[in-house]
Design a protein around this motif. Structure first.
Motif, PDB file in Angstrom:
ATOM      1  N   LEU A  66       0.856  -1.369   0.057  1.00 42.31           N
ATOM      2  CA  LEU A  66      -0.114   0.162  -0.164  1.00 42.31           C
ATOM      3  C   LEU A  66       0.850   1.307  -0.008  1.00 42.31           C
ATOM      4  N   TYR A  70       0.734   4.391  -2.614  1.00 36.86           N
ATOM      5  CA  TYR A  70       0.708   5.620  -2.177  1.00 36.86           C
ATOM      6  C   TYR A  70       1.856   6.597  -2.584  1.00 36.86           C
ATOM      7  N   HIS A 117      -2.898   0.572   9.059  1.00 40.12           N
ATOM      8  CA  HIS A 117      -3.430   1.124   8.032  1.00 40.12           C
ATOM      9  C   HIS A 117      -4.954   0.925   8.054  1.00 40.12           C
ATOM     10  N   ILE A 119      -8.669   1.346   6.100  1.00 42.18           N
ATOM     11  CA  ILE A 119      -9.143   1.981   4.802  1.00 42.18           C
ATOM     12  C   ILE A 119     -10.916   2.089   4.953  1.00 42.18           C
ATOM     13  N   CYS A 121     -14.283   2.060   3.429  1.00 42.28           N
ATOM     14  CA  CYS A 121     -15.038   1.600   2.155  1.00 42.28           C
ATOM     15  C   CYS A 121     -16.305   1.735   2.056  1.00 42.28           C
ATOM     16  N   THR A 145     -15.878   7.890   9.513  1.00 41.81           N
ATOM     17  CA  THR A 145     -14.434   7.883   9.193  1.00 41.81           C
ATOM     18  C   THR A 145     -14.202   9.236  10.482  1.00 41.81           C
ATOM     19  N   SER A 163      -4.941   9.899   0.774  1.00 42.46           N
ATOM     20  CA  SER A 163      -5.947   9.476  -0.610  1.00 42.46           C
ATOM     21  C   SER A 163      -4.891   9.169  -1.538  1.00 42.46           C
ATOM     22  N   GLU A 169      -6.459   2.671  -7.107  1.00 44.11           N
ATOM     23  CA  GLU A 169      -7.361   2.089  -6.341  1.00 44.11           C
ATOM     24  C   GLU A 169      -7.826   0.686  -6.571  1.00 44.11           C
ATOM     25  N   GLN A 185     -13.119   2.132  -2.167  1.00 47.06           N
ATOM     26  CA  GLN A 185     -12.272   2.675  -0.939  1.00 47.06           C
ATOM     27  C   GLN A 185     -12.218   4.252  -1.020  1.00 47.06           C
ATOM     28  N   LEU A 188      -7.099   6.066   3.010  1.00 45.77           N
ATOM     29  CA  LEU A 188      -6.074   5.375   3.735  1.00 45.77           C
ATOM     30  C   LEU A 188      -5.595   6.251   4.989  1.00 45.77           C
TER      31      LEU A 188
END
Length: 216
Positions: A66, A70, A117, A119, A121, A145, A163, A169, A185, A188
């Motif tokens: 990931l 990123y 991490h 995520i 969704c 979130t 992001s 993605e 998603q 992150l």
């Protein structure tokens, strides 16, 4: 981990984007993440039902993959970032942008070392939807979130809503076995205990500059 003794106003004004002060060496207990998510799922949600999910990643290999996406996303957006930063540095907020830029580069380098991490969704995809339906999707996931990030802060954890990996993605979905066509998603969030737990309110524009009553 016992919650910090923060008032509601302190919690709301000191939940900052944390990058450099993430403790990369201290493990984060699964039960603490679960506590934060248990609070997050009580957030208001748009529409009917709870159509969102949280994916928690702790495996080093997945975090490494990931983090690579990123960094690739950051490179994809580098020209825009540098133009935006150059314009900001020419203004009266140069010191702030210099500080934020250094902090962002630190996270870019160390993201794979952050122990957790998360995520968020959402069920469904927004690419071809009218704005009203897009608003419903984002209006469902973002309150939950933010509630997660507040709950994390109250327990001595730092977070950052990022992001860049979303440029790729679909690749992230393959890494995490997410059904891309059905699940979108939305961010992150690196999560770690903070180095020290005292944070100050940020410098913001005066309320009068952003407040509008009745008409723009």
């Amino acid at each position: 981990m016992s919650p910090l003794n923060l008032s509601i106003d302190e919690l709301l004004t000191t939940t900052r984007t944390v990058r450099k002060r993430l403790d990369l060496t201290r493990p984060v207990e699964a039960e603490v993440i679960a506590q934060c998510l248990q609070l997050a799922v009580q957030a208001p949600t748009a529409g009917v039902g709870q159509n969102w999910h949280f994916l928690v990643i702790t495996e080093p290999a997945q975090r490494k993959d990931l983090a690579e996406l990123y960094r690739k996303g950051w490179e994809t957006n580098r020209e825009f970032i540098e133009e935006h930063t150059a314009a900001a540095l020419a203004g009266d907020q140069a010191a702030m942008y210099t500080r934020v830029g250094a902090s962002a580069h630190y996270l870019l380098k160390h993201l794979h070392e952050v122990p957790v991490h998360v995520i968020p969704c959402i069920e469904g995809r927004s690419e071809n939807l009218p704005v009203i339906q897009q608003a419903g999707l984002w209006g469902s996931i973002m309150p939950a979130t933010w509630s997660f990030m507040l709950a994390a802060r109250s327990r001595g954890l730092g977070t950052s809503l990022t992001s860049y990996h979303l440029f790729f993605e679909r690749e992230a979905a393959e890494i995490l076995s997410i059904p891309y066509e059905q699940i979108m998603q939305t961010a992150l969030i690196p999560v770690a205990y903070t180095i020290g737990d005292t944070f100050k309110p940020a410098v913001r524009k005066p309320l009068d500059e952003v407040l509008h009553w009745n008409r723009w």
